[in-house]
Design an enzyme around this catalytic site. Sequence first.
Site, PDB file in Angstrom:
ATOM      1  N   ASP A  10       1.042  -9.574  13.529  1.00 58.55           N
ATOM      2  CA  ASP A  10       0.328 -10.484  12.024  1.00 58.55           C
ATOM      3  C   ASP A  10       0.947 -11.247  11.138  1.00 58.55           C
ATOM      4  O   ASP A  10       1.269 -11.309  10.596  1.00 58.55           O
ATOM      5  CB  ASP A  10       0.633  -8.806  11.811  1.00 58.55           C
ATOM      6  CG  ASP A  10      -0.021  -8.949  10.195  1.00 58.55           C
ATOM      7  OD1 ASP A  10       0.316  -7.866   9.500  1.00 58.55           O
ATOM      8  OD2 ASP A  10      -1.648  -9.860  10.473  1.00 58.55           O
ATOM      9  N   TYR A  45      17.327 -10.641   1.319  1.00 65.48           N
ATOM     10  CA  TYR A  45      16.035 -11.022  -0.113  1.00 65.48           C
ATOM     11  C   TYR A  45      15.758 -12.398   0.047  1.00 65.48           C
ATOM     12  O   TYR A  45      17.072 -13.424   0.924  1.00 65.48           O
ATOM     13  CB  TYR A  45      17.000 -10.986  -1.401  1.00 65.48           C
ATOM     14  CG  TYR A  45      16.708 -11.721  -2.400  1.00 65.48           C
ATOM     15  CD1 TYR A  45      17.420 -12.246  -2.596  1.00 65.48           C
ATOM     16  CD2 TYR A  45      15.392 -11.114  -3.056  1.00 65.48           C
ATOM     17  CE1 TYR A  45      17.168 -13.472  -4.562  1.00 65.48           C
ATOM     18  CE2 TYR A  45      14.617 -12.440  -3.854  1.00 65.48           C
ATOM     19  CZ  TYR A  45      15.448 -13.095  -4.573  1.00 65.48           C
ATOM     20  OH  TYR A  45      14.592 -13.814  -5.476  1.00 65.48           O
ATOM     21  N   ALA A  46      15.028 -13.065   0.087  1.00 66.76           N
ATOM     22  CA  ALA A  46      14.566 -14.507   0.523  1.00 66.76           C
ATOM     23  C   ALA A  46      14.273 -15.462  -0.914  1.00 66.76           C
ATOM     24  O   ALA A  46      13.308 -14.815  -1.912  1.00 66.76           O
ATOM     25  CB  ALA A  46      13.380 -14.472   1.620  1.00 66.76           C
ATOM     26  N   LYS A  49       1.067  -1.366   0.178  1.00 70.61           N
ATOM     27  CA  LYS A  49      -0.079  -0.370   0.314  1.00 70.61           C
ATOM     28  C   LYS A  49       1.120   1.220  -0.283  1.00 70.61           C
ATOM     29  O   LYS A  49       0.605   1.855  -0.701  1.00 70.61           O
ATOM     30  CB  LYS A  49      -1.047   0.549   1.690  1.00 70.61           C
ATOM     31  CG  LYS A  49      -2.032   0.797   0.963  1.00 70.61           C
ATOM     32  CD  LYS A  49      -3.531   0.161   2.189  1.00 70.61           C
ATOM     33  CE  LYS A  49      -4.081   1.957   2.981  1.00 70.61           C
ATOM     34  NZ  LYS A  49      -3.925   1.566   4.015  1.00 70.61           N
ATOM     35  N   ASP A  78       8.305  -8.275   7.421  1.00 71.39           N
ATOM     36  CA  ASP A  78       6.762  -7.443   7.919  1.00 71.39           C
ATOM     37  C   ASP A  78       6.534  -6.649   9.212  1.00 71.39           C
ATOM     38  O   ASP A  78       5.553  -6.991  10.034  1.00 71.39           O
ATOM     39  CB  ASP A  78       5.604  -7.645   6.898  1.00 71.39           C
ATOM     40  CG  ASP A  78       4.878  -6.765   6.654  1.00 71.39           C
ATOM     41  OD1 ASP A  78       4.175  -6.505   5.736  1.00 71.39           O
ATOM     42  OD2 ASP A  78       5.311  -5.201   6.681  1.00 71.39           O
ATOM     43  N   LYS A 121      13.121  -2.232   0.562  1.00 67.82           N
ATOM     44  CA  LYS A 121      11.419  -1.674   0.121  1.00 67.82           C
ATOM     45  C   LYS A 121      11.501  -0.385   0.341  1.00 67.82           C
ATOM     46  O   LYS A 121      11.728   0.263   1.474  1.00 67.82           O
ATOM     47  CB  LYS A 121      10.754  -1.906   1.742  1.00 67.82           C
ATOM     48  CG  LYS A 121       9.639  -2.241   1.658  1.00 67.82           C
ATOM     49  CD  LYS A 121       9.497  -3.200   2.948  1.00 67.82           C
ATOM     50  CE  LYS A 121       7.717  -2.833   3.871  1.00 67.82           C
ATOM     51  NZ  LYS A 121       7.279  -3.117   4.522  1.00 67.82           N
ATOM     52  N   LEU A 133      15.961  -4.774   3.174  1.00 74.75           N
ATOM     53  CA  LEU A 133      16.520  -6.210   4.035  1.00 74.75           C
ATOM     54  C   LEU A 133      16.767  -7.173   3.245  1.00 74.75           C
ATOM     55  O   LEU A 133      17.209  -7.778   1.679  1.00 74.75           O
ATOM     56  CB  LEU A 133      14.580  -6.585   3.583  1.00 74.75           C
ATOM     57  CG  LEU A 133      13.627  -5.151   4.152  1.00 74.75           C
ATOM     58  CD1 LEU A 133      12.243  -4.942   3.129  1.00 74.75           C
ATOM     59  CD2 LEU A 133      14.074  -5.351   6.046  1.00 74.75           C
TER      60      LEU A 133
END
Length: 283
Positions: free
Chosen positions: A138, A94-95, A25, A156, A44, A92
């Site tokens: 979450d 990286y997966a 978003k 997140d 991000k 971040l």
Amino acid sequence: GKNEDKKKSWSLSDFDLGRPLGKGKFGNVYLAREKESHYVVALKVLFKSQILDSEIEHQVRREVEIQCRLRHPNILRMYGYFHDEKRIYLILEYAKHGSMYKLLKERERFDEKTVAIYIRDLTKALVYCHAKKVIHRDIKPENLLIGHNWELKIADFGWSVHSPSSRRMTLCGTLDYLSPEMIEGKPHNYAVDIWSLGVLCYELLVGLPPFDAKDSHQTYRKIRYVIIKYPDFISEKAKDLMGKLLVINPEQRLPLINVLQHPWITENAPEGAQPPAFNPEQK
Ligand SMILES: Cc1nn(C)cc1-c1nc2c(-c3cnn(Cc4ccccc4)c3)c(Cl)cnc2[nH]1
């Protein structure tokens, strides 16, 4: 490595930008490579305008301060951040294998040994978070990523807070993972993560969340009265563990440390057992 991500302040010119990995978003996540080391990261990018408009600046600040401090193999690393006049950039980990959500959609559901390994690793990550007074709030397949050894990584932390908290929730996104106390806007604590661990275990085993319903009011009712149907392919031990996590009274939920000693975990996810590799062709 240790020193380079300590010494300098980063800027966009330090990275070659790759394809978008996901859209959120408030901004998108891009594959990126640090120019000097060729280290691959996920960048991000959040728009300051959107963040200020939505008054979630404190949430972003908290995500950064929390995720930068957490170091655990099953928690996505945040290496640092920087900003320019329009955007904030979070550097971040990286997966490599993307989100658990995508993997679950592709495979419909997982076998009990695989789920027990994911639940064991997620529980260890949550024990680590709770020891640092962080509740995630979450936990759901969309917020779990899969690393290069196919290991689960919590990502997140946008919704995580320091416990206890009674923040009003703008109910964006799915109700499926909300605990009874969160739905009722009551003060909540670490125990919300224990509840969502039970919801996740069910969804990974069955392919649908336990309180799935045609509309949110029905989901709300099912959560409040813990109305769950277990398909007959679910083992007794799996049902026993979920029955101890999905308990209305937060105090009566099985403490995370005891999850690791539950027979369904010790028998299906013994120490050292690693998640399976899901090759794309293996259907
Ligand atoms: C998608 C995807 N496919 N494959 C093969 C790897 C990935 C991958 N995605 C990530 C991602 C990633 C991407 N999107 N999102 C969700 C999102 C997007 C925008 C704002 C907030 C949250 C996370 C990350 Cl952080 C970190 N690593 C990632 N790896």
